[in-house]
Design a protein around this motif. Structure first.
Motif, mmCIF file in Angstrom:
data_model
loop_
_atom_site.group_PDB
_atom_site.id
_atom_site.type_symbol
_atom_site.label_atom_id
_atom_site.label_comp_id
_atom_site.label_asym_id
_atom_site.label_seq_id
_atom_site.Cartn_x
_atom_site.Cartn_y
_atom_site.Cartn_z
ATOM 1 N N GLU A 26 0.809 -1.209 0.000
ATOM 2 C CA GLU A 26 0.000 0.000 0.000
ATOM 3 C C GLU A 26 0.846 1.265 0.000
ATOM 4 O OE1 GLU A 26 -3.214 0.337 -0.270
ATOM 5 O OE2 GLU A 26 -3.539 -1.807 -0.462
ATOM 6 N N GLU A 27 2.043 1.167 0.566
ATOM 7 C CA GLU A 27 2.866 2.372 0.728
ATOM 8 C C GLU A 27 3.397 2.903 -0.599
ATOM 9 O OE1 GLU A 27 6.811 3.905 3.204
ATOM 10 O OE2 GLU A 27 6.210 1.792 3.251
ATOM 11 N N TRP A 28 3.639 2.034 -1.583
ATOM 12 C CA TRP A 28 4.238 2.428 -2.851
ATOM 13 C C TRP A 28 3.286 2.117 -4.004
ATOM 14 C CZ3 TRP A 28 8.727 5.057 -2.662
ATOM 15 C CH2 TRP A 28 9.458 4.975 -1.470
ATOM 16 N N ILE A 29 3.343 2.976 -5.021
ATOM 17 C CA ILE A 29 2.552 2.735 -6.232
ATOM 18 C C ILE A 29 3.484 2.751 -7.437
ATOM 19 C CG2 ILE A 29 0.434 3.720 -5.297
ATOM 20 C CD1 ILE A 29 1.002 6.248 -6.839
ATOM 21 N N ASN A 30 3.133 1.950 -8.452
ATOM 22 C CA ASN A 30 3.939 1.849 -9.670
ATOM 23 C C ASN A 30 3.785 3.129 -10.482
ATOM 24 O OD1 ASN A 30 4.350 1.229 -12.588
ATOM 25 N ND2 ASN A 30 5.011 -0.719 -11.717
ATOM 26 N N LEU A 31 4.901 3.769 -10.757
ATOM 27 C CA LEU A 31 4.852 5.049 -11.475
ATOM 28 C C LEU A 31 4.273 4.879 -12.876
ATOM 29 C CD1 LEU A 31 5.532 8.061 -11.715
ATOM 30 C CD2 LEU A 31 7.818 7.399 -12.477
ATOM 31 N N GLY A 32 4.727 3.833 -13.610
ATOM 32 C CA GLY A 32 4.264 3.641 -14.979
ATOM 33 C C GLY A 32 2.775 3.387 -15.042
ATOM 34 N N VAL A 33 2.297 2.498 -14.177
ATOM 35 C CA VAL A 33 0.868 2.189 -14.152
ATOM 36 C C VAL A 33 0.054 3.409 -13.762
ATOM 37 C CG1 VAL A 33 -0.911 0.781 -13.022
ATOM 38 C CG2 VAL A 33 1.276 -0.241 -13.670
ATOM 39 N N SER A 34 0.562 4.150 -12.772
ATOM 40 C CA SER A 34 -0.147 5.343 -12.311
ATOM 41 C C SER A 34 -0.282 6.371 -13.427
ATOM 42 C CB SER A 34 0.597 5.956 -11.118
ATOM 43 O OG SER A 34 -0.011 7.161 -10.707
ATOM 44 N N MET A 35 0.800 6.556 -14.215
ATOM 45 C CA MET A 35 0.741 7.537 -15.300
ATOM 46 C C MET A 35 -0.190 7.065 -16.412
ATOM 47 S SD MET A 35 4.589 9.193 -15.599
ATOM 48 C CE MET A 35 5.427 7.639 -15.924
ATOM 49 N N GLN A 36 -0.199 5.742 -16.667
ATOM 50 C CA GLN A 36 -1.103 5.204 -17.678
ATOM 51 C C GLN A 36 -2.554 5.439 -17.279
ATOM 52 O OE1 GLN A 36 -0.129 1.105 -18.404
ATOM 53 N NE2 GLN A 36 1.948 1.588 -19.133
ATOM 54 N N LYS A 37 -2.864 5.201 -16.015
ATOM 55 C CA LYS A 37 -4.224 5.399 -15.531
ATOM 56 C C LYS A 37 -4.643 6.855 -15.635
ATOM 57 C CE LYS A 37 -4.309 1.517 -12.260
ATOM 58 N NZ LYS A 37 -4.384 1.135 -10.822
ATOM 59 N N LYS A 38 -3.681 7.747 -15.469
ATOM 60 C CA LYS A 38 -3.995 9.176 -15.541
ATOM 61 C C LYS A 38 -4.037 9.682 -16.978
ATOM 62 C CE LYS A 38 -2.095 10.291 -10.996
ATOM 63 N NZ LYS A 38 -1.058 11.049 -10.251
#
Length: 218
Positions: free
Chosen positions: A160-172
């Motif tokens: 929960e503490e960390w999120i995948n940068l690539g996935v997060s940017m794709q979702k956005k």
């Protein structure tokens, strides 16, 4: 006794004017001053030696001249000693500077080594989208343990503490060109910013941190 100017006495005695003045100071020659002009008093027999006028003059090794030479030699020795000391000091400073420069270069390379490894890992890592099985496919039991990035792609839970940068940017919906720029900027912060980490070539950011804040954070 007879009186002569310093120049005349110099010719008569066959010595320099400086030697005349030196002897006057030592008291070996008598002198008188008339109308502001110094005259040398010589015995009559000295006057008869005026035939020396036509003879070449010889300059004896006068005491004053010798003392002057000794003083100059002493000054030269002191100058040479100072130059030697300055030379030793400059050599020591140069060696210290070289040691400091070497240590500074090693420190910089050590700090950049982690960033370089992360960049190379990202550059050589194959595209996971092409290699990962679909969510509904069965994963082979011998398949190696998935990274957090791969787990998120196949739907498995991630810390929960960390999120995948690539996935997060794709979702956005961030464009690929902008994603690359953001990746490049954040890779350089790995090891320096506690809110950015890299694992197996994948970048993660601490949950709750905004990209704008991370990009502007040293």
């Amino acid at each position: 006794m007879a009186k002569f100017t310093v120049a005349e006495a110099s010719d008569i005695l066959g010595i320099t004017k400086e030697a005349i003045y030196n002897r006057i100071r030592r008291g070996t020659l008598k002198s008188v001053t008339e109308a502001g002009v110094k005259h040398v008093v010589l015995e009559e027999e000295a006057k008869s030696s005026s035939a020396k006028f036509s003879q070449p003059k010889t300059i004896p090794q006068d005491d004053l001249y010798v003392e002057l030479l000794k003083e100059q030699v002493g000054e030269f020795k002191a100058l040479v000693k100072k130059l030697e000391e300055d030379k030793e000091r400059l050599i020591a400073e140069k060696e210290a500077l070289l040691v400091h420069s070497k240590e500074e270069v090693e420190r910089i390379y050590k700090e950049r080594d982690k960033q370089l490894k992360a960049i190379l890992s990202l550059a050589t890592r194959p595209l996971l989208e092409k290699t990962l099985p679909a969510k509904n496919e069965t994963i082979d039991a011998d398949f190696e343990e998935l990274t957090p990035y791969e787990k998120e792609l196949v739907g498995e839970p991630v810390p929960e503490e960390w999120i995948n940068l690539g996935v997060s940017m794709q979702k956005k919906g961030i464009s690929e060109k902008k994603q690359k720029k953001i990746n490049t900027a954040l890779v350089q912060k790995v090891g320096f910013c506690e809110d950015v980490r890299e694992e197996n070539g994948t970048l993660f950011i601490r949950r709750g941190k905004k990209l704008k804040e991370l990009l502007g954070k040293s």
